[in-house]
Design a protein around this motif. Structure first.
Motif, short mmCIF file in Angstrom:
data_model
loop_
_atom_site.label_atom_id
_atom_site.label_comp_id
_atom_site.label_asym_id
_atom_site.label_seq_id
_atom_site.Cartn_x
_atom_site.Cartn_y
_atom_site.Cartn_z
N LYS A 25 0.83 -1.20 0.00
CA LYS A 25 0.00 0.00 0.00
C LYS A 25 0.87 1.26 0.00
O LYS A 25 1.86 1.34 0.71
CB LYS A 25 -0.91 0.00 1.23
CG LYS A 25 -1.88 -1.16 1.23
CD LYS A 25 -2.73 -1.20 2.46
CE LYS A 25 -3.63 -2.43 2.40
NZ LYS A 25 -4.43 -2.59 3.58
N ARG A 26 0.44 2.20 -0.84
CA ARG A 26 1.11 3.50 -0.90
C ARG A 26 0.13 4.50 -1.49
O ARG A 26 -0.43 4.27 -2.56
CB ARG A 26 2.38 3.43 -1.74
CG ARG A 26 3.12 4.75 -1.79
CD ARG A 26 4.36 4.63 -2.67
NE ARG A 26 4.99 5.92 -2.77
CZ ARG A 26 6.04 6.29 -2.04
NH1 ARG A 26 6.58 5.44 -1.20
NH2 ARG A 26 6.56 7.47 -2.19
N GLY A 27 -0.07 5.58 -0.78
CA GLY A 27 -0.92 6.65 -1.28
C GLY A 27 -2.33 6.21 -1.61
O GLY A 27 -2.90 6.66 -2.61
N LEU A 51 9.26 -2.62 -3.21
CA LEU A 51 8.01 -2.21 -3.85
C LEU A 51 7.68 -0.74 -3.61
O LEU A 51 6.63 -0.26 -4.04
CB LEU A 51 6.86 -3.10 -3.36
CG LEU A 51 6.97 -4.59 -3.73
CD1 LEU A 51 5.83 -5.38 -3.12
CD2 LEU A 51 7.03 -4.78 -5.24
N SER A 52 8.57 -0.02 -2.91
CA SER A 52 8.36 1.40 -2.59
C SER A 52 7.00 1.62 -1.94
O SER A 52 6.26 2.54 -2.31
CB SER A 52 8.50 2.27 -3.84
OG SER A 52 9.77 2.13 -4.40
N ALA A 53 6.69 0.77 -0.99
CA ALA A 53 5.38 0.83 -0.33
C ALA A 53 5.52 1.42 1.08
O ALA A 53 6.57 1.34 1.71
CB ALA A 53 4.78 -0.56 -0.24
N ARG A 54 4.44 2.03 1.53
CA ARG A 54 4.39 2.51 2.91
C ARG A 54 4.17 1.36 3.86
O ARG A 54 4.75 1.28 4.92
CB ARG A 54 3.25 3.54 3.04
CG ARG A 54 3.12 4.17 4.41
CD ARG A 54 1.93 5.10 4.53
NE ARG A 54 0.67 4.53 4.08
CZ ARG A 54 -0.06 3.64 4.75
NH1 ARG A 54 0.35 3.19 5.89
NH2 ARG A 54 -1.18 3.19 4.26
N LYS A 55 3.32 0.40 3.43
CA LYS A 55 2.99 -0.75 4.25
C LYS A 55 2.80 -1.97 3.35
O LYS A 55 2.21 -1.88 2.28
CB LYS A 55 1.70 -0.48 5.03
CG LYS A 55 1.28 -1.60 5.94
CD LYS A 55 -0.02 -1.28 6.65
CE LYS A 55 -0.43 -2.48 7.50
NZ LYS A 55 -1.73 -2.29 8.11
#
Length: 187
Positions: free
Chosen positions: A80-82, A108-112
């Motif tokens: 998850k991101r944005g 994956l440049s993800a926040r979570k």
């Protein structure tokens, strides 16, 4: 056992080239084998018939004399991101754990990142829970593979169904579409 085809490890009664028994595989897996750009990789895949009640890793390895370091688990993650969620798959040897919170999240440049719900994984892959495999995943997905899997001479993965497994050389997995081979994906 078929006298002409033998598994490189394990105790299996029935072993076939997977291309010869594509009707025993989940549809997306059979399609991926048939359409695999690396024909050498596709021809290297073996299918072993197994009891679906023993599909879970620990029970499977014990029942069929497969070392944990020759078996790999494919897990589906949700990044998850944005406000957006992206699905991906990770493949690691069964005696390790995928580093979801660091390695997967950063790649994956993800926040979570968390494991995807079972219903989502099954619906999106077209495969059965307990048989999800890196072959035949949706084209838009990233496939993250721990370097130790690719370095293994042979590795056992799902067939897309709980009945049956696939055995293939580790190098062949690096030939799948959308693959990123990562050192330290699992520990």
């Amino acid at each position: 056992m078929n006298d002409q085809v033998r598994a490189p490890f394990g105790d299996f009664t029935t072993v076939h080239p997977a291309l010869d028994v594509s009707d025993r595989l989940a549809g997306p897996v059979a399609d991926a084998l048939r359409d695999w750009a690396s024909r050498e990789a596709a021809r290297s895949v073996l299918y072993v018939d197994t009891d679906p009640a023993k599909a879970d890793t620990a029970a499977f390895c014990e029942a069929y004399s497969v070392p944990l370091d020759a078996s790999a688990n494919c897990v589906v993650v949700a990044a998850k991101r944005g406000g957006e969620t992206t699905l991906a798959a990770c493949l690691a040897l069964a005696d390790t754990r995928v580093n979801v919170n660091t390695a997967v999240r950063k790649h994956l440049s993800a926040r979570k990142v968390s494991f995807a719900p079972v219903d989502t994984a099954v619906e999106e892959t077209g495969m059965e829970y307990g048989g999800i495999t890196p072959l035949g995943l949706p084209a838009a997905w990233s496939l993250l593979i721990d370097a130790a899997v690719v370095e293994a001479p042979y590795v056992l993965v799902g067939s897309g169904r709980r009945r049956g497994k696939l055995i293939l050389p580790g190098w062949a997995l690096a030939e799948l579409p959308g693959v990123s081979v990562l050192t330290g994906l699992a520990a």
